[in-house]
Design a protein around this motif. Structure first.
Motif, PDB file in Angstrom:
ATOM      1  N   ASN A 125       0.818  -1.232  -0.039  1.00 30.17           N
ATOM      2  CA  ASN A 125      -0.021  -0.081  -0.021  1.00 30.17           C
ATOM      3  C   ASN A 125       0.780   1.252   0.157  1.00 30.17           C
ATOM      4  N   LYS A 126       1.520   1.552  -1.259  1.00 31.64           N
ATOM      5  CA  LYS A 126       2.455   2.568  -1.149  1.00 31.64           C
ATOM      6  C   LYS A 126       1.702   4.140  -0.978  1.00 31.64           C
ATOM      7  N   GLU A 127       0.174   4.123  -1.236  1.00 33.52           N
ATOM      8  CA  GLU A 127      -0.064   5.400  -0.685  1.00 33.52           C
ATOM      9  C   GLU A 127      -0.196   5.921   0.571  1.00 33.52           C
ATOM     10  N   VAL A 150       7.078  -4.562  -0.688  1.00 30.96           N
ATOM     11  CA  VAL A 150       6.561  -5.780  -1.434  1.00 30.96           C
ATOM     12  C   VAL A 150       6.419  -5.161  -2.978  1.00 30.96           C
ATOM     13  N   ASP A 151       6.180  -3.809  -3.187  1.00 29.92           N
ATOM     14  CA  ASP A 151       6.137  -3.049  -4.516  1.00 29.92           C
ATOM     15  C   ASP A 151       7.496  -3.692  -5.034  1.00 29.92           C
ATOM     16  N   SER A 152       7.132  -4.417  -6.189  1.00 29.36           N
ATOM     17  CA  SER A 152       8.325  -5.066  -6.873  1.00 29.36           C
ATOM     18  C   SER A 152       9.495  -4.400  -7.264  1.00 29.36           C
ATOM     19  N   GLU A 153       9.515  -2.637  -7.346  1.00 33.16           N
ATOM     20  CA  GLU A 153      10.605  -2.204  -7.757  1.00 33.16           C
ATOM     21  C   GLU A 153      11.433  -1.978  -6.168  1.00 33.16           C
ATOM     22  N   HIS A 154      10.664  -1.629  -5.456  1.00 33.47           N
ATOM     23  CA  HIS A 154      11.442  -1.277  -3.868  1.00 33.47           C
ATOM     24  C   HIS A 154      11.806  -2.929  -3.257  1.00 33.47           C
ATOM     25  N   MET A 219       1.664   7.967 -12.863  1.00 31.27           N
ATOM     26  CA  MET A 219       1.628   8.527 -11.429  1.00 31.27           C
ATOM     27  C   MET A 219       2.082   7.208 -10.858  1.00 31.27           C
ATOM     28  N   ASN A 220       1.929   6.134 -10.947  1.00 26.50           N
ATOM     29  CA  ASN A 220       2.465   5.060 -10.152  1.00 26.50           C
ATOM     30  C   ASN A 220       3.869   5.037  -9.978  1.00 26.50           C
ATOM     31  N   LYS A 221       4.659   5.345 -11.065  1.00 25.75           N
ATOM     32  CA  LYS A 221       6.104   5.620 -10.844  1.00 25.75           C
ATOM     33  C   LYS A 221       6.500   6.580 -10.050  1.00 25.75           C
ATOM     34  N   LEU A 223       4.615   7.980  -7.500  1.00 26.24           N
ATOM     35  CA  LEU A 223       4.336   7.602  -6.078  1.00 26.24           C
ATOM     36  C   LEU A 223       5.441   6.729  -5.727  1.00 26.24           C
ATOM     37  N   GLU A 224       6.284   5.932  -6.539  1.00 26.80           N
ATOM     38  CA  GLU A 224       7.122   4.988  -6.108  1.00 26.80           C
ATOM     39  C   GLU A 224       8.391   5.686  -5.927  1.00 26.80           C
ATOM     40  N   VAL A 225       8.540   6.918  -6.901  1.00 19.63           N
ATOM     41  CA  VAL A 225       9.946   7.603  -6.414  1.00 19.63           C
ATOM     42  C   VAL A 225       9.568   8.260  -4.822  1.00 19.63           C
TER      43      VAL A 225
HETATM   44 MG    MG Z   1       5.601  -1.078  -8.600  1.00 21.76          MG
END
Ligand code: MG
Ligand code: NAD
Length: 393
Positions: A125-127, A150-154, A219-221, A223-225
């Motif tokens: 839940n990155k938000e 868990v976010d694949s990038e992180h 926007m997902n990316k 939020l991921e930054v």
């Molecule tokens: Mg991701």
């Protein structure tokens, strides 16, 4: 020792993938609580299979229905409902691990409660982190919680960082890869006309609708930054975004000596979920081994900030600090919902977020209350802006 899980958002895409991994390792994991918002029938099925002590739903009517169906099937799972019930299962002594897989701001308070009670938190839940940033990270640190991305990038970055003292190992940059979503090569002038169905059709990943639209706008990316900034304590200018359409390299870390470490795998969320669930062990996730001969080529390009204005807006919010990220997130949630309901067009998502960021004054994020006020103000402002926009043809 068995891990006892609370799975917040068990009926979603991440919830499904998590239970798939859990079911492969009954010796390692038991389920203490499962939660859903409205999808009571799916929750009933999950309860009958995983026999949690508690199940939580959004409202009383759904709770009644779920309870009736569970009793009829002989289940003893206790059914509760509402936001406080989510917080209760997140901080209960009945669990040691909380999988945060609710979508959006609704996940913030239970996830924060897990941090405040020193749980091991698997964060999808990155938000929640984007909204609360330092408040969340401080709660993790002050209460001895363990935060596993868990976010694949992180998760990839986490795997590529030195084990201890994340930022003291000669790390120069984090490179977050991005597929570019379904509209990476589409003629930009035609983006105004895209439908929710087209936006939700991701080339590589199967995900919930909100994150699918976020991937289409990038926007997902963004939020991921912001997520990476808080998780790994690096300033925005040391977090790069790199378009990599195959989604095989899930992210990278570059080091002072010129080394670049990458984590690769098939694009299937069960890999990062299994990594975080079993960490520091490695267990079978059900994902096939990567066949690089079959993949054959890996491509890379710079992101196009004109085509993807949401990415630039997120970077701007991160640089501004304060509650700007919470404002960005809330405006985006409302705009994405309006797009999915066909109330606004695709490009109006960025337009709405930009207008809300401009309309509201930024302030330091001094407490959870301040963050929640900023979230509510941004939602109101977004609704006002959307009301003034034309309905797409
Ligand atoms: Mg991701
Ligand atoms: P989803 O829409 O498939 O599932 C969301 C879950 O949250 C469902 O169980 C739903 O019942 C619950 N929920 C929704 N609104 C709620 C509310 N108001 N109160 C309580 N519960 C509520 O979403 P998803 O794709 O599984 O994504 C979940 C989170 O994981 C998001 O933050 C997303 O960004 C993140 N994430 C997802 C993926 C992916 O592959 N799906 C990858 C990385 C990160």
């Amino acid at each position: 020792m068995q891990k006892r899980l609370t799975l917040l958002g068990s009926t979603g895409s991440i919830g499904d993938s998590t239970l798939d991994v859990v079911a492969r390792h009954p010796d390692r994991f038991t389920v203490y609580a499962l939660t859903a918002h409205r999808n009571g029938d799916k929750l009933v099925e999950q309860c009958l299979r995983f026999a949690p002590e508690v199940a939580v739903v959004g409202d009383a009517a759904t709770a009644q229905d779920v309870e009736r169906k569970l009793r009829a099937a002989g289940s003893k799972t206790i059914v509760t409902h509402g936001p406080q019930a989510l917080i209760d299962v997140a901080k209960s002594d009945g669990c040691d691990t909380v999988v945060a897989a609710i979508v959006g701001a609704a996940g913030l308070e239970p996830t924060l409660a897990a941090a405040q009670t020193g749980k091991r938190i698997l964060l999808a839940n990155k938000e929640a982190l984007v909204m609360s940033g330092d408040i969340f990270m401080n709660a993790v640190r002050d209460n001895g919680a363990v935060l596993l991305p868990v976010d694949s990038e992180h998760n990839a970055v986490f795997q590529c960082l030195p084990r201890e003292a994340a930022m003291h190992g000669g790390v120069t940059k984090i490179i977050l890869t991005a597929s570019g979503g379904p509209f990476r090569t589409r003629e930009p002038s035609t983006l105004v006309d895209v439908t929710p169905e087209q936006a939700c059709k991701h080339p590589n990943w199967s995900m919930g609708r909100k994150i699918s639209v976020d991937s289409a706008t990038m926007m997902n990316k963004g939020l991921e930054v912001i997520e990476a900034h808080y998780l790994f304590d690096l300033p925005g200018d040391r977090i790069d975004v790199l378009i990599h359409p195959q989604s095989v390299i899930h992210s990278m870390v570059s080091y002072a000596d010129g080394s670049v470490l990458a984590q690769l795998g098939n694009p299937d969320m069960r890999t990062p979920i299994a990594h975080a669930l079993a960490y520091p062990d490695r267990v079978d996730s059900g994902v096939a081994q990567l066949d690089l001969v079959q993949v054959a080529t890996l491509n890379f390009e710079h992101p196009d900030y004109t085509r993807f204005p949401c990415l630039a807006l997120a970077m701007k919010a991160l640089n501004e600090g304060g509650v700007a990220s919470a404002t960005l997130n809330a405006a985006n949630e409302i705009a994405v919902e309006a797009f999915l309901n066909r109330r606004i067009g695709f490009m109006a998502i960025a337009q709405t977020v930009d207008a809300v960021l401009n309309a509201l004054q930024n302030r330091p994020a001094t407490s959870l209350e301040v963050v929640l006020e900023a979230d509510a103000a941004a939602r109101r402002a977004a609704h006002t802006i959307i009301d003034s926009l034309p309905v797409p043809a």
